[in-house]
Write a protein that holds these residues in place. Structure first.
Motif, PDB file in Angstrom:
ATOM      1  N   LEU A 133      50.679 118.592  15.496  1.00  0.00           N
ATOM      2  CA  LEU A 133      49.617 117.588  15.483  1.00  0.00           C
ATOM      3  C   LEU A 133      50.145 116.162  15.404  1.00  0.00           C
ATOM      4  CD1 LEU A 133      47.147 119.330  13.017  1.00  0.00           C
ATOM      5  CD2 LEU A 133      47.069 119.315  15.524  1.00  0.00           C
ATOM      6  N   ASP A 134      51.130 115.952  14.537  1.00  0.00           N
ATOM      7  CA  ASP A 134      51.582 114.594  14.274  1.00  0.00           C
ATOM      8  C   ASP A 134      52.911 114.661  13.530  1.00  0.00           C
ATOM      9  OD1 ASP A 134      51.429 111.816  14.219  1.00  0.00           O
ATOM     10  OD2 ASP A 134      50.139 111.754  12.451  1.00  0.00           O
ATOM     11  N   LYS A 135      53.604 113.540  13.515  1.00  0.00           N
ATOM     12  CA  LYS A 135      54.786 113.418  12.680  1.00  0.00           C
ATOM     13  C   LYS A 135      54.955 111.955  12.295  1.00  0.00           C
ATOM     14  CE  LYS A 135      58.530 112.782  16.054  1.00  0.00           C
ATOM     15  NZ  LYS A 135      59.762 113.366  16.581  1.00  0.00           N
ATOM     16  N   ARG A 136      55.597 111.760  11.140  1.00  0.00           N
ATOM     17  CA  ARG A 136      55.849 110.404  10.664  1.00  0.00           C
ATOM     18  C   ARG A 136      57.101 110.417   9.804  1.00  0.00           C
ATOM     19  NH1 ARG A 136      55.054 109.943   5.351  1.00  0.00           N
ATOM     20  NH2 ARG A 136      53.496 111.223   4.310  1.00  0.00           N
ATOM     21  N   GLU A 137      57.731 109.276   9.709  1.00  0.00           N
ATOM     22  CA  GLU A 137      58.888 109.123   8.838  1.00  0.00           C
ATOM     23  C   GLU A 137      58.440 109.307   7.387  1.00  0.00           C
ATOM     24  OE1 GLU A 137      62.107 108.264   9.806  1.00  0.00           O
ATOM     25  OE2 GLU A 137      61.543 108.258  11.925  1.00  0.00           O
ATOM     26  N   SER A 138      59.317 109.864   6.563  1.00  0.00           N
ATOM     27  CA  SER A 138      59.039 109.965   5.131  1.00  0.00           C
ATOM     28  C   SER A 138      59.019 108.561   4.538  1.00  0.00           C
ATOM     29  CB  SER A 138      60.114 110.800   4.440  1.00  0.00           C
ATOM     30  OG  SER A 138      59.949 110.751   3.043  1.00  0.00           O
ATOM     31  N   ASN A 182      65.075 108.966   3.341  1.00  0.00           N
ATOM     32  CA  ASN A 182      65.567 108.572   4.655  1.00  0.00           C
ATOM     33  C   ASN A 182      66.184 109.729   5.441  1.00  0.00           C
ATOM     34  OD1 ASN A 182      67.971 108.894   3.329  1.00  0.00           O
ATOM     35  ND2 ASN A 182      68.605 106.751   3.459  1.00  0.00           N
ATOM     36  N   ASP A 183      66.207 110.914   4.849  1.00  0.00           N
ATOM     37  CA  ASP A 183      66.801 112.076   5.510  1.00  0.00           C
ATOM     38  C   ASP A 183      65.769 113.011   6.127  1.00  0.00           C
ATOM     39  OD1 ASP A 183      65.682 113.087   3.182  1.00  0.00           O
ATOM     40  OD2 ASP A 183      67.411 114.355   2.686  1.00  0.00           O
ATOM     41  N   SER A 184      64.499 112.609   6.107  1.00  0.00           N
ATOM     42  CA  SER A 184      63.460 113.553   6.519  1.00  0.00           C
ATOM     43  C   SER A 184      62.200 112.829   6.982  1.00  0.00           C
ATOM     44  CB  SER A 184      63.129 114.498   5.365  1.00  0.00           C
ATOM     45  OG  SER A 184      62.758 113.750   4.220  1.00  0.00           O
ATOM     46  N   GLY A 185      61.299 113.632   7.548  1.00  0.00           N
ATOM     47  CA  GLY A 185      59.992 113.148   7.964  1.00  0.00           C
ATOM     48  C   GLY A 185      58.964 114.236   7.749  1.00  0.00           C
ATOM     49  N   VAL A 186      57.708 113.872   7.865  1.00  0.00           N
ATOM     50  CA  VAL A 186      56.600 114.803   7.649  1.00  0.00           C
ATOM     51  C   VAL A 186      56.020 115.208   9.002  1.00  0.00           C
ATOM     52  CG1 VAL A 186      54.324 115.108   6.596  1.00  0.00           C
ATOM     53  CG2 VAL A 186      56.096 113.767   5.409  1.00  0.00           C
ATOM     54  N   VAL A 187      55.905 116.506   9.212  1.00  0.00           N
ATOM     55  CA  VAL A 187      55.310 117.045  10.436  1.00  0.00           C
ATOM     56  C   VAL A 187      54.023 117.769  10.063  1.00  0.00           C
ATOM     57  CG1 VAL A 187      55.623 118.644  12.384  1.00  0.00           C
ATOM     58  CG2 VAL A 187      57.556 117.271  11.568  1.00  0.00           C
ATOM     59  N   GLN A 188      52.972 117.510  10.832  1.00  0.00           N
ATOM     60  CA  GLN A 188      51.681 118.189  10.657  1.00  0.00           C
ATOM     61  C   GLN A 188      51.570 119.295  11.706  1.00  0.00           C
ATOM     62  OE1 GLN A 188      49.165 117.619   8.400  1.00  0.00           O
ATOM     63  NE2 GLN A 188      50.315 115.991   7.389  1.00  0.00           N
ATOM     64  N   PHE A 189      51.383 120.517  11.240  1.00  0.00           N
ATOM     65  CA  PHE A 189      51.239 121.689  12.100  1.00  0.00           C
ATOM     66  C   PHE A 189      49.804 122.196  12.033  1.00  0.00           C
ATOM     67  CE2 PHE A 189      55.443 121.790  10.114  1.00  0.00           C
ATOM     68  CZ  PHE A 189      56.303 122.014  11.175  1.00  0.00           C
ATOM     69  N   ARG A 190      49.319 122.803  13.100  1.00  0.00           N
ATOM     70  CA  ARG A 190      48.104 123.619  13.043  1.00  0.00           C
ATOM     71  C   ARG A 190      48.511 124.996  13.525  1.00  0.00           C
ATOM     72  NH1 ARG A 190      43.184 122.856  11.814  1.00  0.00           N
ATOM     73  NH2 ARG A 190      43.126 120.651  12.289  1.00  0.00           N
ATOM     74  N   HIS A 191      48.298 125.982  12.653  1.00  0.00           N
ATOM     75  CA  HIS A 191      48.630 127.373  12.972  1.00  0.00           C
ATOM     76  C   HIS A 191      47.342 128.146  13.255  1.00  0.00           C
ATOM     77  CE1 HIS A 191      52.676 126.647  11.617  1.00  0.00           C
ATOM     78  NE2 HIS A 191      52.286 126.383  10.386  1.00  0.00           N
ATOM     79  N   TYR A 192      47.406 128.991  14.262  1.00  0.00           N
ATOM     80  CA  TYR A 192      46.306 129.881  14.603  1.00  0.00           C
ATOM     81  C   TYR A 192      46.812 131.314  14.547  1.00  0.00           C
ATOM     82  CZ  TYR A 192      44.308 125.663  16.726  1.00  0.00           C
ATOM     83  OH  TYR A 192      43.830 124.396  16.951  1.00  0.00           O
ATOM     84  N   GLY A 193      46.163 132.160  13.744  1.00  0.00           N
ATOM     85  CA  GLY A 193      46.418 133.592  13.764  1.00  0.00           C
ATOM     86  C   GLY A 193      45.409 134.213  14.710  1.00  0.00           C
ATOM     87  N   ILE A 194      45.888 135.004  15.657  1.00  0.00           N
ATOM     88  CA  ILE A 194      45.042 135.550  16.720  1.00  0.00           C
ATOM     89  C   ILE A 194      45.244 137.062  16.773  1.00  0.00           C
ATOM     90  CG2 ILE A 194      44.544 135.444  19.198  1.00  0.00           C
ATOM     91  CD1 ILE A 194      46.028 132.622  19.063  1.00  0.00           C
ATOM     92  N   ASN A 195      44.139 137.807  16.819  1.00  0.00           N
ATOM     93  CA  ASN A 195      44.251 139.270  16.847  1.00  0.00           C
ATOM     94  C   ASN A 195      44.394 139.788  18.283  1.00  0.00           C
ATOM     95  OD1 ASN A 195      41.648 139.395  17.943  1.00  0.00           O
ATOM     96  ND2 ASN A 195      40.687 140.019  16.027  1.00  0.00           N
ATOM     97  N   LEU A 227      57.869 118.988   5.140  1.00  0.00           N
ATOM     98  CA  LEU A 227      58.892 117.951   5.022  1.00  0.00           C
ATOM     99  C   LEU A 227      60.116 118.454   5.778  1.00  0.00           C
ATOM    100  CD1 LEU A 227      59.631 115.199   3.790  1.00  0.00           C
ATOM    101  CD2 LEU A 227      60.516 116.450   1.803  1.00  0.00           C
ATOM    102  N   MET A 228      60.420 117.817   6.915  1.00  0.00           N
ATOM    103  CA  MET A 228      61.427 118.323   7.836  1.00  0.00           C
ATOM    104  C   MET A 228      62.666 117.441   7.831  1.00  0.00           C
ATOM    105  SD  MET A 228      59.871 120.967   8.761  1.00  0.00           S
ATOM    106  CE  MET A 228      61.214 121.488   9.799  1.00  0.00           C
ATOM    107  N   LEU A 229      63.803 118.107   7.764  1.00  0.00           N
ATOM    108  CA  LEU A 229      65.098 117.443   7.754  1.00  0.00           C
ATOM    109  C   LEU A 229      65.353 116.768   9.102  1.00  0.00           C
ATOM    110  CD1 LEU A 229      67.599 117.153   5.908  1.00  0.00           C
ATOM    111  CD2 LEU A 229      68.474 119.238   6.977  1.00  0.00           C
ATOM    112  N   LYS A 230      65.955 115.592   9.054  1.00  0.00           N
ATOM    113  CA  LYS A 230      66.363 114.906  10.283  1.00  0.00           C
ATOM    114  C   LYS A 230      67.743 115.413  10.696  1.00  0.00           C
ATOM    115  CE  LYS A 230      63.959 110.536   9.582  1.00  0.00           C
ATOM    116  NZ  LYS A 230      64.173 109.078   9.374  1.00  0.00           N
ATOM    117  N   ARG A 231      67.934 115.562  11.985  1.00  0.00           N
ATOM    118  CA  ARG A 231      69.245 115.968  12.509  1.00  0.00           C
ATOM    119  C   ARG A 231      70.294 114.926  12.133  1.00  0.00           C
ATOM    120  NH1 ARG A 231      71.229 119.489  15.948  1.00  0.00           N
ATOM    121  NH2 ARG A 231      69.249 120.097  16.882  1.00  0.00           N
ATOM    122  N   THR A 232      69.923 113.666  12.190  1.00  0.00           N
ATOM    123  CA  THR A 232      70.869 112.603  11.861  1.00  0.00           C
ATOM    124  C   THR A 232      71.354 112.711  10.420  1.00  0.00           C
ATOM    125  OG1 THR A 232      68.987 111.159  11.392  1.00  0.00           O
ATOM    126  CG2 THR A 232      69.982 110.972  13.575  1.00  0.00           C
TER     127      THR A 232
END
Length: 156
Positions: A108-113, A117-130, A144-149
């Protein structure tokens, strides 16, 4: 396959996760009893025969955990510093023993923490489907996702 680093997430991207899982009676009984959710709608076949569903329902928190877990290898495995929260959790259709669940994730979105300075916030939407292509679980999750850098500077 390792998870993605903060820089690799692109808002609007869709991930159809390859792992599927058929939910069993044992899954439901163990999860419900381990979490002390003793609702007869999950555990008592005779009681559930007279419910609006005519059978036992799989515990919705098990389904939320399953949906989140199936998403890990392609999104956060080894690259997350932690979940920040779940929002807007919905269970639009029931899950029964024998249903097979697959997961689709939308970025959905991402932004710097703001505080790291080593990470950023990612917004996910998960769908479970039968197996009938019905959405049985939907939620928004922040990670809270680690930056590759950040990992490259440690390994340099």
């Amino acid at each position: 396959m390792p998870g993605l680093y903060f820089e690799e997430f692109e808002p609007g991207a869709i991930i159809d996760h390859p792992t599927r899982r058929t939910v069993t009676e044992t899954d439901n009984i163990l999860f419900s009893t381990m979490t002390l959710n003793l609702a007869p709608l999950h555990l008592d076949a005779e009681y559930s025969k007279d419910s609006i569903y005519g059978q036992r329902l799989v515990n919705s928190l098990f389904i939320l955990g399953l949906v989140s877990g199936i998403s890990v290898p392609e999104t956060t495995q080894g690259t997350t510093l932690g979940n920040l929260g779940y929002e807007d959790v919905k269970f639009p259709k029931p899950v029964f023993h024998g249903d097979t669940i697959r997961v689709r994730t939308e970025i959905l979105d991402k932004r710097e923490s703001k505080s790291r300075n080593d990470s950023g916030v990612v917004q996910f939407r998960h769908y479970g489907i039968n197996q009938r292509d019905e959405v049985v679980c939907e939620c928004r999750r922040a990670g809270l996702m680690l930056k590759r850098t950040a990992t490259e500077s440690v390994n340099a």
